[in-house]
Design an enzyme around this catalytic site. Structure first.
Site, mmCIF file in Angstrom:
data_model
loop_
_atom_site.group_PDB
_atom_site.id
_atom_site.type_symbol
_atom_site.label_atom_id
_atom_site.label_comp_id
_atom_site.label_asym_id
_atom_site.label_seq_id
_atom_site.Cartn_x
_atom_site.Cartn_y
_atom_site.Cartn_z
ATOM 1 N N ALA A 177 -0.514 1.369 -6.053
ATOM 2 C CA ALA A 177 0.152 2.455 -5.543
ATOM 3 C C ALA A 177 -0.476 2.860 -4.088
ATOM 4 O O ALA A 177 -1.567 2.357 -3.874
ATOM 5 C CB ALA A 177 0.165 4.003 -6.232
ATOM 6 N N HIS A 178 0.283 3.794 -3.431
ATOM 7 C CA HIS A 178 -0.390 4.177 -2.118
ATOM 8 C C HIS A 178 -1.709 4.806 -2.188
ATOM 9 O O HIS A 178 -1.914 5.630 -3.053
ATOM 10 C CB HIS A 178 0.302 4.961 -1.208
ATOM 11 C CG HIS A 178 1.036 6.229 -2.018
ATOM 12 N ND1 HIS A 178 2.134 7.045 -1.302
ATOM 13 C CD2 HIS A 178 0.718 6.758 -3.080
ATOM 14 C CE1 HIS A 178 2.043 8.236 -2.134
ATOM 15 N NE2 HIS A 178 1.385 8.026 -3.131
ATOM 16 N N ASN A 179 -2.807 4.316 -1.023
ATOM 17 C CA ASN A 179 -3.997 4.960 -1.003
ATOM 18 C C ASN A 179 -5.029 4.351 -1.998
ATOM 19 O O ASN A 179 -6.156 4.952 -2.543
ATOM 20 C CB ASN A 179 -4.160 6.418 -0.886
ATOM 21 C CG ASN A 179 -3.339 6.679 0.433
ATOM 22 O OD1 ASN A 179 -1.964 7.226 0.230
ATOM 23 N ND2 ASN A 179 -3.808 6.623 1.549
#
Lengths: 336, 336, 336
Positions: free
Chosen positions: A236-238
């Site tokens: 997922a993001h980050n």
């Protein structure tokens, strides 16, 4: 055809037997025939050593005397096998050039040694370094950069402004840099949080088929050098993944989580968002990680299969544990 | 439009009522109207039988008298429904020929009855047998062979030298023959183990959307005849799946594991590598299998959902089980 | 460049400080510098507020006085951040028109404002409304309809007759409308149940990378308005998802299950087929749902990670629970 002397030199081993003996391929102990080389890396297969027809076998020093024909002695036969297998199966060479059916933006920078296959799309601002191979059907959106020697096998989608390092291998169906799952609840309706970070992939990374790596919300998602990702992983993001960490198939890692270096994550593991796993952690398959792990070591969860009738009874008991604990307490009070 | 007599002949049933009654489509008991046929295969839906408007219903003998209009009586209404639905919805026919936007190597062997859609890539050495349909965006890399009557719906990626049998259906996003996850740790750095095996897919296999089947390391990954795979399944290198086994969505099977024939594997199951599941095993959804299963039967694991507060208490209790067991032991000692 | 007054008007807030102060981008408190705006939406990051270099910060009223420079005060800083981020990062505009390498059927209806990128395939009967954007490599099979303003980012496959609403975003690798997993066992061999339903997707839906949504068997699979789906989700045939429900990555939902409105489903959750989840249910990550949930609330299952040695002991204890319960019973009998 390679002589044992040539192989030994390439893999860093020592020949016991005929240095001039020639082999043309590598296979398992069980299937090998004369003119082939094999290896013993897993004690489980030691039973095949005495009867193997392999003309030569890569082994550790302690197994050398048990090899029926010629041997190459090394400290780590699995690593030696990996190297020898490459000797017999070199990386496929690709003709430089751009296939006539590819759609390549004139506003891209393509090194003359790059190979671009059929039906590829290269958008504006893409930069492809020396010896990059873009396989059929790959899509590189605006501003994507791919480092020297990296290969996108086929049907890979790389979204705007993603950066990929050198000597990276990306397998079919992978999506890198799609929007992270950012939503905010505005009085019952979910509105989109623009995902304005990107994805940075280090050098010597491998990404398995149909894995997805989302772009960051405000900052970048980062995959370290030497990271190896299997198939159908969701990052997922980050998320930040430290150097030389390996992750098996079907793992999901939620947003903003940091994974340390040299971790080994088994298949089907799920890791919550906004937590941190320190360096050197191992997680066995299907483990559920909901809190940060601050000490290196091996961690697990999940209850393995049992016959369904027994499982049903155990689930019932599990739900009664509170009551059972109370009953123990009462017995203890009586027995004081 | 088919008469009940025609349908009964096709599905192997007997008409009770008007053999000349005509129906033009098949649907659920609840939604059917006159001129449609329906079926009762699940007792859960028996409540809709008395009031259905269906002109005809496919039922078992014991339910025949409860059908309000005409009936077709069969032993297995679900199988009969499957066949009748095919009668009303024949497989879409594809025009033989190669779409002008496809990129087809002259060094491939394409039967004249083959249909190749837009934006397809066919590389050198590919062989496509009679009546093969290659849907839009599919990529077949070097040396891929596809047997008679097989259909790749769209956007399927088949890597070098994979062999696909006859009458196989492969749904969009599937990747067959990407490299298995083979790595060896060379003093802290992971090096790639070349994946020189392939994938062999039998006849009458169906592969669901975005499923991945990796190529073998030294030998092949093998999918038996009649195997049905749902979506987003991950099958690692050197897995062997026996004939007529069905696997639901989101299952992960780790490397070198063997699954028997006629197994039924529920959704989200995870199966460790290097183990063996015998013929006729059923696994319920989300089961975690870490050891070989040598006896046919149904197996399960996993604890179903409960309200979160209760779950938190039970997890705490679970972690205290060792202590609880000790307390029971102490009580027993006192009560000797 | 936007002034704080302009931003406050756009996000519905009030400036405390200099209304004419200008900022050019939005970022985290930790990374912001003068000329940037940031936000405080999660108390976890409050520690960065005092020392942030952000020229302005979006905060709730109670935090306004702690902002070192200028502030914009709002009730919900996360929603305000989402809106402000959009102000600085407007949706990329696409040139209307059809890329020369796209393959577009003349028997399709394409609004003149539509943008169709390279290597796209548009089959017969497709209808694309105003401002639709079809990114590179997307495949829209026969009869697909896409509503006004919807965007398919890249490499999306939409199968025959699927209907997509307005302002929908579909990320790369998504497959919508592949056949559901319908099979019937005909004396040991599995035969295919034709999947003759379709998929209907509402307005304002977002679908994450590599997610799959199967077409219905007889009726449709339905995704409600405002539903947000993350990556690698599997939605089986005839599932119905209520409006404004959000589902995190790697979730699998088996066939014919109904999910209510305004549900929040965590990552890796598995939901059995033919059940019903009422409105307003939350499921934490990796929960296993095997029965209908009829009361709104939060539900969980799964046991989080522990050190492997301890896990092994607990698994053994778990399997002894039946015996432990019997031993408690015996003690109670003795203590009557």
């Amino acid at each position: 055809m390679w002589t044992l002397a040539q192989i030994a030199e390439y893999i860093g081993g020592e020949v016991i037997g005929d240095e001039h003996y020639e082999v043309d391929s590598i296979t398992t102990l069980k299937n090998a025939s004369a003119g082939q080389i094999s290896f013993l890396a897993n004690t489980k297969y030691k039973k095949y050593l005495a009867t193997t027809h392999a003309g030569a076998v890569i082994v550790t020093p302690e197994n050398a005397s048990a090899v029926p024909h010629h041997a190459i002695v090394v400290n780590d036969p699995y690593v030696a096998f990996a190297k020898a297998a490459r000797l017999f199966n070199p990386v496929k060479q690709h003709q430089p050039g751009i296939h006539i059916s590819a759609s390549v933006s004139p506003a891209s920078i393509i090194h003359p040694t790059v190979s671009i296959a059929a039906q590829v799309v290269i958008e504006d601002g893409v930069e492809l370094a020396e010896d990059v191979v873009i396989g059929p059907g790959c899509i590189l959106q605006q501003g994507v950069k791919v480092g020297k020697g990296s290969r996108l096998i086929a049907n890979v989608t790389v979204c705007d402004s993603v950066q990929i390092g050198q000597d990276v291998i990306i397998h079919p169906g992978v999506v890198i840099g799609a929007d992270g799952f950012g939503i905010a609840n505005d009085k019952g309706t979910w509105i989109k949080v623009p995902q304005i970070g990107s994805v940075i992939i280090g050098d010597d990374v491998e990404v398995g088929a149909n894995t997805t790596i989302d772009r960051g919300a405000l900052e970048n998602t980062v995959i370290g050098n030497g990271v190896k990702l299997d198939n159908q992983i969701q990052i997922a993001h980050n998320v930040i993944i430290g150097d030389h960490t390996v992750i098996a198939g079907c793992v999901g890692i939620a947003g903003s989580t940091q994974i340390g270096k040299h971790c080994v994550i088994g298949g089907g593991v799920g890791i919550s968002g906004h937590i941190s796993i320190t360096d050197g952690v191992q997680l066995t398959g299907m483990t559920m990680v909901t809190k940060s792990i601050t000490k290196p070591g091996i961690y697990s969860s999940g209850i393995p299969a049992e016959p369904t009738q027994q499982w049903q009874r155990n689930v019932v008991r599990y739900r009664q544990m509170d009551v059972l604990a109370d009953r123990i307490k009462q017995l203890e009070d009586k027995n004081k």
